[in-house]
Design a protein around this motif. Structure first.
Motif, PDB file in Angstrom:
ATOM      1  N   LEU A  92      28.359  35.680  24.664  1.00 48.24           N
ATOM      2  CA  LEU A  92      27.869  36.823  23.888  1.00 48.24           C
ATOM      3  C   LEU A  92      28.821  37.231  22.767  1.00 48.24           C
ATOM      4  CD1 LEU A  92      26.312  39.056  26.681  1.00 48.24           C
ATOM      5  CD2 LEU A  92      25.128  37.812  24.863  1.00 48.24           C
ATOM      6  N   PRO A  96      27.694  34.848  18.407  1.00 52.33           N
ATOM      7  CA  PRO A  96      27.304  35.588  17.200  1.00 52.33           C
ATOM      8  C   PRO A  96      28.403  35.593  16.138  1.00 52.33           C
ATOM      9  CG  PRO A  96      27.121  36.982  19.173  1.00 52.33           C
ATOM     10  CD  PRO A  96      27.681  35.675  19.616  1.00 52.33           C
ATOM     11  N   PHE A 147      42.264  46.578  28.668  1.00 54.32           N
ATOM     12  CA  PHE A 147      41.083  46.101  29.389  1.00 54.32           C
ATOM     13  C   PHE A 147      41.430  45.642  30.802  1.00 54.32           C
ATOM     14  CE2 PHE A 147      38.717  44.734  25.267  1.00 54.32           C
ATOM     15  CZ  PHE A 147      38.420  46.067  25.026  1.00 54.32           C
ATOM     16  N   GLN A 149      43.194  43.167  33.871  1.00 52.02           N
ATOM     17  CA  GLN A 149      42.983  41.756  34.220  1.00 52.02           C
ATOM     18  C   GLN A 149      41.541  41.579  34.681  1.00 52.02           C
ATOM     19  OE1 GLN A 149      46.158  42.800  36.135  1.00 52.02           O
ATOM     20  NE2 GLN A 149      47.521  42.022  34.564  1.00 52.02           N
ATOM     21  N   LEU A 152      36.035  41.012  31.468  1.00 54.40           N
ATOM     22  CA  LEU A 152      35.921  41.252  30.029  1.00 54.40           C
ATOM     23  C   LEU A 152      37.059  40.567  29.274  1.00 54.40           C
ATOM     24  CD1 LEU A 152      34.484  42.851  27.722  1.00 54.40           C
ATOM     25  CD2 LEU A 152      36.125  44.683  28.149  1.00 54.40           C
ATOM     26  N   TYR A 197      18.407  32.226   6.263  1.00 51.35           N
ATOM     27  CA  TYR A 197      17.843  32.421   7.595  1.00 51.35           C
ATOM     28  C   TYR A 197      16.671  31.478   7.883  1.00 51.35           C
ATOM     29  CZ  TYR A 197      16.231  34.446  11.891  1.00 51.35           C
ATOM     30  OH  TYR A 197      15.866  34.599  13.180  1.00 51.35           O
ATOM     31  N   PHE A 252      27.406  47.824  33.893  1.00 51.44           N
ATOM     32  CA  PHE A 252      28.473  47.083  33.218  1.00 51.44           C
ATOM     33  C   PHE A 252      29.815  47.181  33.926  1.00 51.44           C
ATOM     34  CE2 PHE A 252      25.242  47.624  30.016  1.00 51.44           C
ATOM     35  CZ  PHE A 252      25.143  46.331  29.541  1.00 51.44           C
ATOM     36  N   GLU A 253      29.786  47.692  35.159  1.00 51.14           N
ATOM     37  CA  GLU A 253      31.044  47.814  35.898  1.00 51.14           C
ATOM     38  C   GLU A 253      31.694  46.461  36.141  1.00 51.14           C
ATOM     39  OE1 GLU A 253      31.269  50.147  39.496  1.00 51.14           O
ATOM     40  OE2 GLU A 253      29.849  51.529  38.599  1.00 51.14           O
ATOM     41  N   LEU A 255      32.275  44.178  34.266  1.00 53.18           N
ATOM     42  CA  LEU A 255      33.169  43.767  33.190  1.00 53.18           C
ATOM     43  C   LEU A 255      34.627  44.076  33.494  1.00 53.18           C
ATOM     44  CD1 LEU A 255      31.153  44.724  30.015  1.00 53.18           C
ATOM     45  CD2 LEU A 255      31.942  42.447  30.648  1.00 53.18           C
ATOM     46  N   SER A 256      34.864  45.140  34.268  1.00 52.16           N
ATOM     47  CA  SER A 256      36.251  45.521  34.528  1.00 52.16           C
ATOM     48  C   SER A 256      36.725  45.043  35.893  1.00 52.16           C
ATOM     49  CB  SER A 256      36.397  47.037  34.422  1.00 52.16           C
ATOM     50  OG  SER A 256      35.542  47.645  35.349  1.00 52.16           O
TER      51      SER A 256
ATOM     52  N   MET B  11      23.864  44.436  22.996  1.00 49.39           N
ATOM     53  CA  MET B  11      25.229  44.155  22.563  1.00 49.39           C
ATOM     54  C   MET B  11      26.007  45.448  22.338  1.00 49.39           C
ATOM     55  SD  MET B  11      26.363  41.110  22.299  1.00 49.39           S
ATOM     56  CE  MET B  11      27.632  41.293  21.049  1.00 49.39           C
ATOM     57  N   LEU B  14      26.712  47.114  25.523  1.00 46.16           N
ATOM     58  CA  LEU B  14      27.732  46.360  26.235  1.00 46.16           C
ATOM     59  C   LEU B  14      29.129  46.783  25.808  1.00 46.16           C
ATOM     60  CD1 LEU B  14      27.462  43.362  27.860  1.00 46.16           C
ATOM     61  CD2 LEU B  14      28.823  42.759  25.901  1.00 46.16           C
ATOM     62  N   GLN B  17      29.862  50.443  26.874  1.00 42.28           N
ATOM     63  CA  GLN B  17      30.049  50.514  28.324  1.00 42.28           C
ATOM     64  C   GLN B  17      31.383  49.898  28.727  1.00 42.28           C
ATOM     65  OE1 GLN B  17      28.155  51.811  30.658  1.00 42.28           O
ATOM     66  NE2 GLN B  17      26.020  51.778  30.053  1.00 42.28           N
ATOM     67  N   ALA B  18      31.717  48.797  28.064  1.00 39.77           N
ATOM     68  CA  ALA B  18      32.944  48.097  28.415  1.00 39.77           C
ATOM     69  C   ALA B  18      34.138  49.020  28.280  1.00 39.77           C
ATOM     70  CB  ALA B  18      33.127  46.885  27.513  1.00 39.77           C
ATOM     71  N   PHE B  21      33.971  51.950  31.039  1.00 41.16           N
ATOM     72  CA  PHE B  21      34.106  51.605  32.451  1.00 41.16           C
ATOM     73  C   PHE B  21      35.431  50.931  32.776  1.00 41.16           C
ATOM     74  CE2 PHE B  21      29.524  52.234  32.869  1.00 41.16           C
ATOM     75  CZ  PHE B  21      29.515  52.915  34.075  1.00 41.16           C
ATOM     76  N   ALA B  22      36.157  50.562  31.727  1.00 43.29           N
ATOM     77  CA  ALA B  22      37.384  49.823  31.965  1.00 43.29           C
ATOM     78  C   ALA B  22      38.323  50.563  32.913  1.00 43.29           C
ATOM     79  CB  ALA B  22      38.097  49.531  30.658  1.00 43.29           C
ATOM     80  N   HIS B  23      38.287  51.881  32.878  1.00 45.27           N
ATOM     81  CA  HIS B  23      39.205  52.646  33.712  1.00 45.27           C
ATOM     82  C   HIS B  23      38.578  53.130  35.010  1.00 45.27           C
ATOM     83  CE1 HIS B  23      42.094  52.764  30.461  1.00 45.27           C
ATOM     84  NE2 HIS B  23      41.062  52.933  29.667  1.00 45.27           N
ATOM     85  N   ALA B  25      36.174  52.182  37.005  1.00 46.87           N
ATOM     86  CA  ALA B  25      35.712  51.340  38.102  1.00 46.87           C
ATOM     87  C   ALA B  25      36.772  51.153  39.183  1.00 46.87           C
ATOM     88  CB  ALA B  25      35.274  49.987  37.578  1.00 46.87           C
TER      89      ALA B  25
END
Lengths: 312, 331
Positions: A92, A96, A147, A149, A152, A197, A252-253, A255-256, B11, B14, B17-18, B21-23, B25
């Motif tokens: 993702l 892009p 971020f 370890q 993400l 495009y 999205f939890e 991700l961490s 996107m 995302l 949220q990233a 939530f980084a802290h 969770a």
């Protein structure tokens, strides 16, 4: 008359020369074939050995069990889920950005020394050892952006790693589009974006996709940068599910969350004293190769399908 | 068009949220974070596996090496650090700077084992002096005859751990008298299985590594009994000889370092460490390391109960120290 006679006179020489050249041709073809076989056979042998060593673990339990101190009970669940989630973040972000950068450099960027500098840098970045990306990510994502370890961090790191590959292959694919296509589009009054495009991007889609998949396959097998940013080895639970039963259905939890990936498990199992773990490592290796081959196969198939649909 | 809009929203969501939530969770879920030595890893993994199964608390274990583990530990990123050597002065300073107090707990022994090829029939024992002759910096020993005149004149091929490893530190300290001082013209590998392969495939081969790697390869390798002092008895590494303290100087203690604040305020950390010490005798054996004697585990448990922070080593490593002496140094 004299000239003709000289050819006839030299006929034997000419024949010898032709024969010599033909022999050289055969010689080179054989040499090439041997080189090709050498590379291919090594890979096949390696793959075969992994299958021979790892086949006792080719069962569903291996994919549904967590790591364990007992080799027989140890499985790949947290590793393949981790790999999947990390790869989706990589996809993702790198795709892009990489495709857009490639399109810009090829279609929009003015040709001057600055663009040249960027071009050289991008090509060089593709050859930078992956551990360097790990160190960069440790400083940037883990500590500066905080971020942690997490999945993400790993996804973004691998994203950076394959970004040059995606950019370079995007540009190669775009360059293969004949100028006449662009000129024709401009000729009927299309705007720059319409040209890019509807024509350039659509026709080079197959090539771009190949680059993306090759990049993703490389990211899948990377260990060094992931270890550097602090991936775990033992993790016997899964990250929170990305899909929930309650609105908004997305979560999205994950991700961490901490994570491990397949190459790390393989590396760990390989370094164990107990030989039973080496079976697990071989099975993991075989699985990684199969997934990589499938991804590459998909790339070839998609490229073929898309090329077939292009009618200029 | 619709799907593209959806994808864009996704996107954007995302990314937002990233960040948010980084802290949060980590706080939402109780996770015990452990990192450090790859030598200690199998023991901690075994305990983590059982503890998670029994108590339902999530435990994660990494293996970034003793040094890498301490880096994270002293920043307060992990609750417990696995270590195959005592904490160094630099690391003590880093922990002080990070505001991390630690409790030092020995949890098992590892016996560094000197091995030769299975077909080697001339080496029956080796003295520490002979080991030093072979491994000291600048050593020119190329043949077994140079080690001992009664040995055949066969080339000696040396394999050993890489210089970043705790095994290397301890062996060089115990044999050469100074940590990290060693001859350099040997084949190094961070992967002990590579060392096993090396010695197994080489009649004049010799290496040193943890006991577990020897025990899994007794068909290819031979452990050499070590004589600590001239005239002493040769001793083979085994559970018995390590526990009664006769396998010297190559048996070394392994440690976990517990963040004192975590231990005091997080009940799950306290429970985990107690579970660790309670089940260590059995689990340590299962992963082929040597447990401490029973009395020592009792002493270590007492030490943890008293929550005495600090190290008994003063930032240096020592050879052949008794666990009880070590613990009594920490006031």
């Amino acid at each position: 008359m004299e000239h003709k006679a000289s050819v006839l006179e030299n006929l034997a020489d000419v024949r010898a020369m032709i024969k010599r050249h033909k022999r050289n041709d055969t010689l080179f073809a054989t040499l090439g074939l041997i080189c090709l076989m050498l590379g291919l056979m090594t890979l096949m042998l390696l793959f075969w050995q992994l299958i021979a060593d790892g086949h006792p673990k080719f069962n569903l339990d291996f994919l549904t069990e967590f790591p364990s101190r007992r080799a027989g009970r140890a499985g790949l669940l947290s590793a393949w889920v981790g790999s999947l989630l990390v790869m989706s973040v990589t996809f993702l972000t790198a795709v892009p950005i990489g495709v857009a950068a490639g399109l810009y450099l090829e279609e929009y960027a003015p040709k001057n020394w600055f663009t040249d500098l960027i071009e050289i840098n991008v090509s060089n970045l593709a050859g930078v050892p992956s551990i360097i990306y790990g160190l960069l990510a440790l400083g940037l994502f883990v500590y500066m952006l905080d971020f942690g370890q997490s999945i993400l961090t790993a996804g973004l790191t691998l994203g950076l790693l394959i970004l040059p590959i995606v950019i370079v292959s995007t540009r190669e694919a775009i360059r293969a589009i004949p100028v006449s296509i662009r000129e024709a589009a401009y000729g009927v009054g299309a705007t720059k974006w319409q040209v890019v495009y509807d024509h350039v991007f659509k026709y080079s889609y197959g090539g771009i996709l190949t680059g993306i998949i090759i990049g993703m396959a490389r990211a899948l097998g990377e260990t060094a940068p992931i270890i550097t940013i602090g991936a775990l080895t033992f993790i016997a639970f899964l990250p929170p599910s990305p899909i929930t039963t309650e609105p908004p259905f997305l979560n999205f939890e994950w991700l961490s969350s901490g994570f491990t990936v397949m190459p790390i498990q393989m590396f760990n199992w390989l370094s164990r004293p107990d030989h039973a773990f080496h079976v697990n490592a071989a099975a993991t290796g075989a699985l990684i190769i199969v997934v990589t081959l499938l991804m590459n196969g998909a790339a070839i198939w998609l490229r073929y399908k898309i090329r077939k649909n292009i009618k200029w | 068009m619709k799907t593209r809009l959806f994808r864009n929203t996704l996107m954007a969501g995302l990314i937002v949220q990233a960040f948010s939530f980084a802290h949060s969770a980590a706080a939402a879920d109780k996770i015990i974070k452990i990192d450090g030595s790859s030598t200690v890893y199998p023991i901690t993994e075994a305990v983590a596996e059982e503890f998670q199964r029994a108590k339902g608390v999530k435990v994660t274990v990494g293996e970034s090496g003793t040094g890498g583990g301490f880096k994270k530990f002293c920043r307060g990123e992990t609750d417990i650090s696995d270590a195959s050597r005592p904490i160094s002065q630099k690391e003590i300073d880093a922990c002080k700077e990070g505001g991390v107090q630690f409790i030092e707990l020995p949890i098992a022994y590892d016996a560094l084992t000197v091995v030769v090829n299975g077909k080697n029939d001339w080496v029956k024992q080796i003295t520490v002096a002979e080991l030093k002759k072979i491994w000291e910096p600048g050593s020119k020993v190329k043949s077994w005859k140079e080690v001992n005149a009664t040995y055949p004149d066969k080339p000696i091929n040396l394999y050993g751990p890489g210089t970043a490893s705790g095994t290397f530190d301890y062996f060089t300290e115990a044999v050469n008298g100074k940590a990290k001082s060693s001859r350099t013209d040997y084949t190094p590998s961070e992967d002990d299985n590579v060392l096993v392969q090396g010695v197994a495939g080489n009649a004049g081969g010799m290496a040193y590594f943890g006991l577990a790697y020897y025990l899994e390869n007794t068909d290819k390798l031979k452990a050499v009994p070590v004589v600590a002092k001239e005239g002493g008895k040769p001793v083979l590494p085994s559970e018995a000889t390590v526990m009664d303290g006769t396998y010297q100087p190559l048996s070394r203690p392994l440690f976990i370092y517990v963040n004192a604040t975590s231990a005091a305020f997080k009940p799950e950390i306290k429970a985990f460490v107690n579970y660790y010490l309670e089940n260590a005798p059995e689990l340590v054996k299962e992963v082929k390391y040597v447990p401490l004697p029973k009395a020592d585990y009792t002493a270590v448990k007492e030490h943890f109960k008293a929550m005495k922070p600090g190290t008994g080593f003063n930032g240096t490593s020592e050879v052949g120290i008794k666990i009880t002496d070590l613990l009594s140094r920490i006031k």
